[in-house]
Every structure is written in structure tokens, then in C-alpha cells.
Design an enzyme around this catalytic site. Sequence first.
Site, PDB file in Angstrom:
ATOM      1  N   ARG A   1     -40.407  26.971 -74.433  1.00 58.41           N
ATOM      2  CA  ARG A   1     -40.848  27.670 -75.646  1.00 58.41           C
ATOM      3  C   ARG A   1     -41.336  26.706 -76.725  1.00 58.41           C
ATOM      4  O   ARG A   1     -42.198  27.078 -77.528  1.00 58.41           O
ATOM      5  CB  ARG A   1     -39.715  28.546 -76.181  1.00 58.41           C
ATOM      6  CG  ARG A   1     -39.599  29.846 -75.403  1.00 58.41           C
ATOM      7  CD  ARG A   1     -38.483  30.696 -75.926  1.00 58.41           C
ATOM      8  NE  ARG A   1     -38.580  32.061 -75.434  1.00 58.41           N
ATOM      9  CZ  ARG A   1     -37.640  32.968 -75.603  1.00 58.41           C
ATOM     10  NH1 ARG A   1     -36.538  32.662 -76.254  1.00 58.41           N
ATOM     11  NH2 ARG A   1     -37.802  34.180 -75.139  1.00 58.41           N
TER      12      ARG A   1
ATOM     13  N   LYS B   1     -30.316  46.282 -63.481  1.00 64.12           N
ATOM     14  CA  LYS B   1     -30.036  47.705 -63.743  1.00 64.12           C
ATOM     15  C   LYS B   1     -31.267  48.576 -63.931  1.00 64.12           C
ATOM     16  O   LYS B   1     -32.213  48.189 -64.615  1.00 64.12           O
ATOM     17  CB  LYS B   1     -29.190  47.811 -65.007  1.00 64.12           C
ATOM     18  CG  LYS B   1     -27.844  47.177 -64.816  1.00 64.12           C
ATOM     19  CD  LYS B   1     -26.873  47.638 -65.864  1.00 64.12           C
ATOM     20  CE  LYS B   1     -25.508  47.091 -65.571  1.00 64.12           C
ATOM     21  NZ  LYS B   1     -24.942  46.357 -66.691  1.00 64.12           N
TER      22      LYS B   1
ATOM     23  N   GLY C   1     -37.951  36.074 -69.092  1.00 63.55           N
ATOM     24  CA  GLY C   1     -36.550  36.224 -68.718  1.00 63.55           C
ATOM     25  C   GLY C   1     -36.200  35.581 -67.388  1.00 63.55           C
ATOM     26  O   GLY C   1     -36.578  34.445 -67.109  1.00 63.55           O
TER      27      GLY C   1
ATOM     28  N   GLY D   1     -37.378  40.234 -73.564  1.00 61.93           N
ATOM     29  CA  GLY D   1     -37.355  41.586 -74.128  1.00 61.93           C
ATOM     30  C   GLY D   1     -38.716  42.008 -74.671  1.00 61.93           C
ATOM     31  O   GLY D   1     -39.129  43.163 -74.502  1.00 61.93           O
TER      32      GLY D   1
HETATM   33  N1  LIG Z   1     -28.624  42.885 -55.481  1.00 59.73           N
HETATM   34  C1  LIG Z   1     -28.092  42.452 -56.615  1.00 59.73           C
HETATM   35  N2  LIG Z   1     -26.810  42.672 -56.907  1.00 59.73           N
HETATM   36  C2  LIG Z   1     -26.278  42.218 -58.052  1.00 59.73           C
HETATM   37  N3  LIG Z   1     -26.954  41.545 -58.978  1.00 59.73           N
HETATM   38  C3  LIG Z   1     -28.244  41.296 -58.745  1.00 59.73           C
HETATM   39  C4  LIG Z   1     -28.882  41.736 -57.554  1.00 59.73           C
HETATM   40  N4  LIG Z   1     -30.142  41.338 -57.596  1.00 59.73           N
HETATM   41  C5  LIG Z   1     -30.318  40.681 -58.746  1.00 59.73           C
HETATM   42  N5  LIG Z   1     -29.187  40.633 -59.450  1.00 59.73           N
HETATM   43  C6  LIG Z   1     -28.919  39.959 -60.716  1.00 59.73           C
HETATM   44  O1  LIG Z   1     -29.693  40.531 -61.736  1.00 59.73           O
HETATM   45  C7  LIG Z   1     -29.779  39.586 -62.795  1.00 59.73           C
HETATM   46  C8  LIG Z   1     -31.062  39.766 -63.506  1.00 59.73           C
HETATM   47  O2  LIG Z   1     -31.101  41.043 -64.012  1.00 59.73           O
HETATM   48  P1  LIG Z   1     -31.746  41.350 -65.419  1.00 59.73           P
HETATM   49  O3  LIG Z   1     -32.036  42.805 -65.426  1.00 59.73           O
HETATM   50  O4  LIG Z   1     -30.918  40.753 -66.496  1.00 59.73           O
HETATM   51  O5  LIG Z   1     -33.032  40.438 -65.225  1.00 59.73           O
HETATM   52  P2  LIG Z   1     -34.410  40.471 -65.831  1.00 59.73           P
HETATM   53  O6  LIG Z   1     -34.977  41.793 -65.621  1.00 59.73           O
HETATM   54  O7  LIG Z   1     -35.179  39.313 -65.332  1.00 59.73           O
HETATM   55  O8  LIG Z   1     -34.053  40.299 -67.337  1.00 59.73           O
HETATM   56  P3  LIG Z   1     -34.935  39.790 -68.525  1.00 59.73           P
HETATM   57  O9  LIG Z   1     -35.001  40.925 -69.483  1.00 59.73           O
HETATM   58  O10 LIG Z   1     -34.135  38.615 -68.976  1.00 59.73           O
HETATM   59  O11 LIG Z   1     -36.273  39.458 -67.952  1.00 59.73           O
HETATM   60  C9  LIG Z   1     -29.674  38.226 -62.153  1.00 59.73           C
HETATM   61  O12 LIG Z   1     -28.634  37.527 -62.763  1.00 59.73           O
HETATM   62  C10 LIG Z   1     -29.385  38.523 -60.695  1.00 59.73           C
HETATM   63  O13 LIG Z   1     -28.361  37.719 -60.168  1.00 59.73           O
HETATM   64  O1  LIG Z   2     -34.892  35.119 -76.220  1.00 57.82           O
HETATM   65  C1  LIG Z   2     -35.504  36.129 -76.604  1.00 57.82           C
HETATM   66  O2  LIG Z   2     -35.789  37.095 -75.858  1.00 57.82           O
HETATM   67  C2  LIG Z   2     -36.024  36.146 -78.014  1.00 57.82           C
HETATM   68  O3  LIG Z   2     -35.940  34.900 -78.602  1.00 57.82           O
HETATM   69  C3  LIG Z   2     -35.330  37.204 -78.833  1.00 57.82           C
HETATM   70  O4  LIG Z   2     -33.964  36.920 -78.954  1.00 57.82           O
HETATM   71  P1  LIG Z   2     -32.946  38.093 -79.288  1.00 57.82           P
HETATM   72  O5  LIG Z   2     -32.855  38.965 -78.064  1.00 57.82           O
HETATM   73  O6  LIG Z   2     -31.655  37.431 -79.653  1.00 57.82           O
HETATM   74  O7  LIG Z   2     -33.525  38.884 -80.436  1.00 57.82           O
END
Ligand SMILES: Nc1ncnc2c1ncn2[C@@H]1O[C@H](COP(=O)(O)OP(=O)(O)OP(=O)(O)O)[C@@H](O)[C@H]1O
Ligand SMILES: O=C(O)[C@H](O)COP(=O)(O)O
Length: 393
Positions: free
Chosen positions: A36, A197, A350, A373
Site C-alpha cells: 500500500r 462466508k 484482501g 472491503g
Molecule cells: N473450506 C474452507 N473452510 C474453512 N475456511 C476456509 C475455507 N476456504 C477458505 N477458508 C478461509 O477463508 C478465509 C478468507 O475468507 P474471507 O471471507 O475473510 O476472505 P476474503 O473474501 O478474501 O476477505 P477480504 O474481504 O479480506 O478480501 C481464509 O482465512 C481461508 O482460510
Molecule cells: O484495510 C482496509 O481494508 C482499509 O484500510 C480499511 O480499514 P478498516 O476496515 O479498518 O476501515
Amino acid sequence: MNKKTVRDIDLKGKKVFCRVDFNVPMKDGEITDETRIRAALPTIEFLVEKGAKVILASHLGRPKGEVVEELRLTPVAARLGELLGKDVKKVDEAHGAEAEAAANSLQDGDVLLLENVRFYAGEEKNDPELAKAFASLADVYVNDAFGAAHRAHASTEGIAKHIPAVAGLLMEKELDVLGKALSNPERPFTAIIGGAKVKDKIGVIDNLLEKVDNLIIGGGLAYTFVKAQGHEVGKSLLEEDKIDLAQSFMDKAKEKGVKFYMPEDVVVADDFSEEANTEVVDIDSIPADWEALDIGPKTRDTYRSVIEESKLVIWNGPMGVFELSVFANGTKAVADALATSDAYSVIGGGDSAAAVEKFDLADKMSHISTGGGASLEFMEGKQLPGVVALNEK
Ligand SMILES: Nc1ncnc2c1ncn2[C@@H]1O[C@H](COP(=O)(O)OP(=O)(O)OP(=O)(O)O)[C@@H](O)[C@H]1O
Ligand SMILES: O=C(O)[C@H](O)COP(=O)(O)O
């Protein structure tokens, strides 16, 4: 983009309050991922070159309106100075006498970093007085913090009401790439949605079903869909209250002619650990005492071919528990397929961005969003308050 950017205004000799997203992961006072900071360099360098007096502001972590020593931005100022190859001044407050004095002593092209804006309770409340205090430090406001653009806070939204407000170059690029992908996509257009989720991805799945040709589902959220299809999921992640919703998404896909891809086989484990016993089973044969923690080899092949036939792919959320190497193959296969395919690949921040970094494939992706987010909300079709607040062209 219909918003003004740093290219549209006169910057010479102007004090510029530039909101960046320096919310970087830290461990024991060390920055563990500086993506970042690097992503903000083009805007900072642009401001410096144009002779602006650059006053940078950011949040770090969630200190909830109090000073938290470990969340000071001092290490970030030091690293930024190294990356810019010039001195970056740092003050221990984000407004007030010391900040004002520091801002007023800047020469054209100088860079100052204020303290963590979330040390003030008014920041997250979008307190108008705090917004005014930030604005009083400068002549112009630049928002380059795409990662925080979904937050209506004093330094991301409130301040824009008081002084001319424009987008930075990172903000512009993020909005251009994600905006073009969603409004005028090259086809076939594929979205890959994973993560933990369903609850967190409802808006994004719903919105993308209006736009994509293929929707690929993986990760923990897949098992609520698997259950909706009538299969048992053993101890895999399951959101009982979202089974009907999962079914309605599959119905919507059919209605819209979207091809909906789900795991055909999975890696199941008897424990959530690196040492677990694992097996590959078909999706209709998940044993009652086991949990599915990754997609299986047949699914990897199918997902790879869909990616290879796509012109544009948006990816958000891992396919399995990629943090544990035994369950990382599905996520790695998707990352590899994106790296080698000709598709324009957009990684929605993320965990997916972290996965791509981990597999050393970041430079093979077309665009990795700096927003977690924020990119999710953008893909849900929501307006981002930090963008709405900026001046129109
Ligand atoms: N089959 C599974 N069972 C349990 N946990 C899982 C499975 N597949 C993925 N995960 C877990 O889901 C997590 C990621 O989910 P999350 O929804 O937080 O991710 P993301 O969508 O990338 O989030 P972000 O908003 O940070 O981009 C990881 O830590 C991963 O280990
Ligand atoms: O890491 C992030 O997604 C941004 O910096 C926003 O942070 P926050 O979820 O604490 O508002």
C-alpha cells in the site's frame, strides 16, 4: 471517471492534504507488507514534482479514538522516505498547533506525514469539527485512499466539504479498472468468489450475477451451496440460515443464463491443521466427521479451463484454507491459471491479494486492488462515500 483528479488542478506552492491508505500489516514495529505504501508513490511523486507542499494522512489499524503506541505511523514515515529517496517529516498529531506549525514550515515539494487519524474519536464519527480542523491545514484535498473509500470518515469524506477535493492517481486507477470491468466487460467475463462466508458475499454475488457469463464458487462459502444442492457437507463450514439464499442465487444464475460452477470434488480433513489426515472425495461423498478445506483436482481442472477461456476475470476470496500448505492447492491453481492465461485479471484485495503475493504471482496479475472491503463494496455496486464527496469534472 467524472471526478476531478490531481491532473485537473493547480498544485504549485499549494498545501495539499493527501489522504492515503497506509493501513499496512505490522509485526513488532516492522512493516510486513509495504504494497500500500508503494501503491501511493505515483500520487506523492506527482504532487512533489508539481511543487505542492504535501501533507499526508492515514489511519493504521483500529485504535478506536485513542492513542495506541504500536499504531503510530512513525515506521511508515521512515519507509516512505526510503522509497521516495527524500526526507519525510513526521508529527505526532494529525491536527493542532504542532501539525499546523509543521504544515506551515513546508517548502514546495516537501512531504510531511501526520499521525494516525484514528487516534481521534471524531475520525470514524465523521465529526464536522475534526473535518474542518483537517481542512484548515491545507488549500486542497486529495483522496488517494481507495482502500478506505467505503468509509465516510472525517479524513475521507467530511474534509471534502471544506476545500477543493480531487482524486489521486491510485484512486483514479482503481476506479477506472474496477469501473470498466463492471460496466463494459470484455467477454467471457468470469467472477471467482471464495472466502469464508456467504454472509459477507451476498451483495457481491447478487450484483455479479447481473453481469458475468461464469460464476465460480469456492472456499468455505461453497458448502452452503453444496448443502442447498442436497448433499451432506460433514463438518465443513455451513450457514444454515443462508441455504435458501444460496438456492436462490443458483436459480437466478439459471434465469440469467450465467454458468454457475461449484466444486465437483474436495479435499476433506479430519482436523483443521497441517498434520490432518486428508482425502479427496467427490462432492456427494463428504464423510460426516470430516470437513472440506479445499477444492479437489477435478474442480481445479474445470476452474482452470473456465479461466483460460475467459477474457476478464475478477477474483475475490480463496478457494480453501490457503494459509495451511496442505489446503493451498486450489487457491494456487486459480492463481496459476490467472497468471498464465491471457485474461485480464483483477484481484479484489484482501485474502486473494495476500494469496497471490504468497505464491509470488503478484506481478503476473493485471490489477491487484489495494482495497479489501472497498473493492468488495464497489463490486456490490455500492457508491463509495470517499469518492462521492470529490468534486465533479
Ligand atoms: N473450506 C474452507 N473452510 C474453512 N475456511 C476456509 C475455507 N476456504 C477458505 N477458508 C478461509 O477463508 C478465509 C478468507 O475468507 P474471507 O471471507 O475473510 O476472505 P476474503 O473474501 O478474501 O476477505 P477480504 O474481504 O479480506 O478480501 C481464509 O482465512 C481461508 O482460510
Ligand atoms: O484495510 C482496509 O481494508 C482499509 O484500510 C480499511 O480499514 P478498516 O476496515 O479498518 O476501515
